[in-house]
Design a protein around this motif. Structure first.
Motif, PDB file in Angstrom:
ATOM      1  N   CYS A  95       0.885  -1.171   0.000  1.00 46.46           N
ATOM      2  CA  CYS A  95       0.000   0.000   0.000  1.00 46.46           C
ATOM      3  C   CYS A  95       0.914   1.209   0.000  1.00 46.46           C
ATOM      4  O   CYS A  95       1.711   1.379   0.927  1.00 46.46           O
ATOM      5  CB  CYS A  95      -0.885  -0.015   1.245  1.00 46.46           C
ATOM      6  SG  CYS A  95      -1.720   1.549   1.558  1.00 46.46           S
ATOM      7  N   MET A  97       0.379   4.238   0.562  1.00 47.58           N
ATOM      8  CA  MET A  97       0.207   5.125   1.715  1.00 47.58           C
ATOM      9  C   MET A  97       0.906   4.545   2.951  1.00 47.58           C
ATOM     10  O   MET A  97       1.563   5.278   3.695  1.00 47.58           O
ATOM     11  CB  MET A  97      -1.274   5.337   2.003  1.00 47.58           C
ATOM     12  CG  MET A  97      -1.487   6.119   3.272  1.00 47.58           C
ATOM     13  SD  MET A  97      -3.045   6.928   3.338  1.00 47.58           S
ATOM     14  CE  MET A  97      -4.164   5.582   3.310  1.00 47.58           C
ATOM     15  N   HIS A 217      -6.873   7.700  -4.283  1.00 50.32           N
ATOM     16  CA  HIS A 217      -7.978   8.599  -3.915  1.00 50.32           C
ATOM     17  C   HIS A 217      -7.608  10.071  -4.100  1.00 50.32           C
ATOM     18  O   HIS A 217      -8.500  10.911  -4.214  1.00 50.32           O
ATOM     19  CB  HIS A 217      -8.436   8.300  -2.482  1.00 50.32           C
ATOM     20  CG  HIS A 217      -9.167   6.996  -2.378  1.00 50.32           C
ATOM     21  ND1 HIS A 217      -8.527   5.799  -2.138  1.00 50.32           N
ATOM     22  CD2 HIS A 217     -10.481   6.691  -2.566  1.00 50.32           C
ATOM     23  CE1 HIS A 217      -9.412   4.813  -2.151  1.00 50.32           C
ATOM     24  NE2 HIS A 217     -10.604   5.318  -2.408  1.00 50.32           N
ATOM     25  N   GLU A 242     -10.710   8.867   2.151  1.00 49.30           N
ATOM     26  CA  GLU A 242      -9.287   9.106   1.818  1.00 49.30           C
ATOM     27  C   GLU A 242      -9.176  10.187   0.746  1.00 49.30           C
ATOM     28  O   GLU A 242      -8.071  10.593   0.383  1.00 49.30           O
ATOM     29  CB  GLU A 242      -8.633   7.820   1.305  1.00 49.30           C
ATOM     30  CG  GLU A 242      -8.327   6.822   2.389  1.00 49.30           C
ATOM     31  CD  GLU A 242      -7.764   5.512   1.848  1.00 49.30           C
ATOM     32  OE1 GLU A 242      -7.336   5.479   0.689  1.00 49.30           O
ATOM     33  OE2 GLU A 242      -7.760   4.518   2.594  1.00 49.30           O
TER      34      GLU A 242
HETATM   35 FE1  SF4 Z   1      -3.331   1.782  -0.145  1.00 52.04          FE
HETATM   36 FE2  SF4 Z   1      -4.705   3.526  -1.596  1.00 52.04          FE
HETATM   37 FE3  SF4 Z   1      -4.306   1.046  -2.523  1.00 52.04          FE
HETATM   38 FE4  SF4 Z   1      -5.966   1.486  -0.457  1.00 52.04          FE
HETATM   39  S1  SF4 Z   1      -6.224   2.188  -2.570  1.00 52.04           S
HETATM   40  S2  SF4 Z   1      -4.418  -0.104  -0.600  1.00 52.04           S
HETATM   41  S3  SF4 Z   1      -4.902   3.181   0.586  1.00 52.04           S
HETATM   42  S4  SF4 Z   1      -2.725   2.620  -2.095  1.00 52.04           S
END
Ligand code: SF4
Ligand code: 13P
Length: 356
Positions: A95, A97, A217, A242
């Protein structure tokens, strides 16, 4: 790395289903809603981060296969029973983030925040288990997008100030819901290992925010909402928290993945809902409610890491469970450093207890 089997999609699906049948209760497959249809069709349990975390404790099978990203499998490994193995079919699925908050930096920043007064951390579940360990050590808890407001309220009952990480948008949007004044919020400067933190601002703030965000997002903006609304008069706009505060303010509603699913399910026949979140989920909802509710993506924004898990990876994991030790099927097991496990578990348990 050995080559993965080159089967056509139908043969791949058949082989996965045959292995699921053979392995039976020994394996439970979990899938996050952002997974591709080709994977989600094989899971036993699907859900958002909170739902899946809650389900892990009830799973009795020897193996948990987590179709999602690394931090989710790590949380599952933390909550799993002794001896249970957690597999992540594609180990490079991360991820972006979560990667914006390295544990050593979080600890350094928290130490400085706590020099003058008590600051409790609140870590979004999209963070590494090492960060959850640091959070637990400082008396904090984990939250998900489904309970961020409630958990932020909890955190403010533990201390005068809260450090929310890593998502600045979820922090800001949750603070808006709790009515925390804007001038009581501060975005901490994490550059150069925290050496440039403005300690006066940090010590004055009630809410200290980590400057991370989700690239998927962050792609949504107010102009897209305006043009989609012009294309679909009368449509309602629903976004994930988000998204930026400007996007959330412009939308009709904002909520977690499970909230978005409920919102579409409860829409009236003939309604149009414009959805701002990961495209795999939006497309699945569009297909599921076709003919009843029109579901339109605000923009096609895909989480490429969520999308990395393909049926071939799931197949490989199931083969590795059925035939352990065979070098053709390298294991993809996620483990947790015992040095951080106790603190990380307490930060997750604080959330699960609060949600009872
Ligand atoms: Fe991470 Fe954004 Fe993917 Fe969700 S959508 S797993 S917050 S990178
Ligand atoms: P949920 O907590 O809504 O499942 O979201 C997880 C996520 O990664 C959002 O991008």
């Amino acid at each position: 790395m050995l080559p993965l089997p080159d089967l056509n999609p139908k043969a791949m699906d058949d082989r996965i289903e045959a292995l699921r049948k053979t392995l039976g209760k020994r394996v439970t497959i979990l899938g996050h809603h952002y997974q591709d249809d080709s994977v989600i069709r094989h899971v036993d349990l699907r859900g958002d981060s909170l739902e899946l975390a809650r389900k892990v404790k009830d799973i009795e099978s020897e193996h948990i296969v987590f179709c999602g990203v690394y931090f989710m499998a790590e949380s599952a490994a933390l909550l799993a029973r002794r001896g249970q193995k957690v597999h992540l079919p594609e180990m490079s699925a991360n991820c972006v983030m979560a990667q914006m908050a390295p544990a050593d930096l979080v600890e350094r920043v928290l130490r400085q925040c706590n020099e003058a007064r008590k600051v409790v951390p609140l870590a979004y579940v999209n963070s590494s288990v090492a960060v959850k360990g640091v959070t637990g050590k400082f008396g904090g808890a984990v939250c998900t997008s489904a309970n961020a407001k409630k958990m932020m309220d909890w955190a403010f009952r533990q201390a005068e100030a809260v450090l929310f990480l890593p998502d600045k948008n979820l922090a800001w949007n949750s603070a808006d819901l709790l009515g925390i004044p804007e001038d009581a919020r501060h975005m901490v400067n994490i550059r150069h290992g925290g050496a440039e933190m403005d300690m006066n601002a940090v010590n004055d703030a009630r809410l200290i925010m980590w400057p991370g965000c989700c690239a998927i997002h962050a792609r949504f903006n107010v102009r897209q909402i305006e043009s989609r609304r012009a294309e679909h008069p009368g449509a309602r706009v629903m976004v994930h928290p988000e998204c930026s505060p400007a996007v959330v303010a412009k939308a009709d509603a904002a909520g977690s993945t499970s909230f978005i699913i409920k919102y579409v399910a409860e829409a009236k026949e003939g309604d149009t809902v414009i959805v701002g979140t990961e495209i795999n989920l939006v497309e699945r909802l569009a297909e599921q409610y076709k003919g009843k509710v029109t579901v339109v993506p605000l923009l096609e924004s895909e989480c490429s890491h969520m999308d990395r898990t393909r049926p071939v990876h799931l197949l490989s994991v199931l083969e590795s469970i059925a035939d352990p030790g065979n070098p053709a099927w390298p294991p993809c097991i996620v483990t947790v450093d015992p040095g951080v496990a106790a603190n990380a578990t307490s930060s997750l348990d604080r959330m699960l207890k609060e949600m009872q």
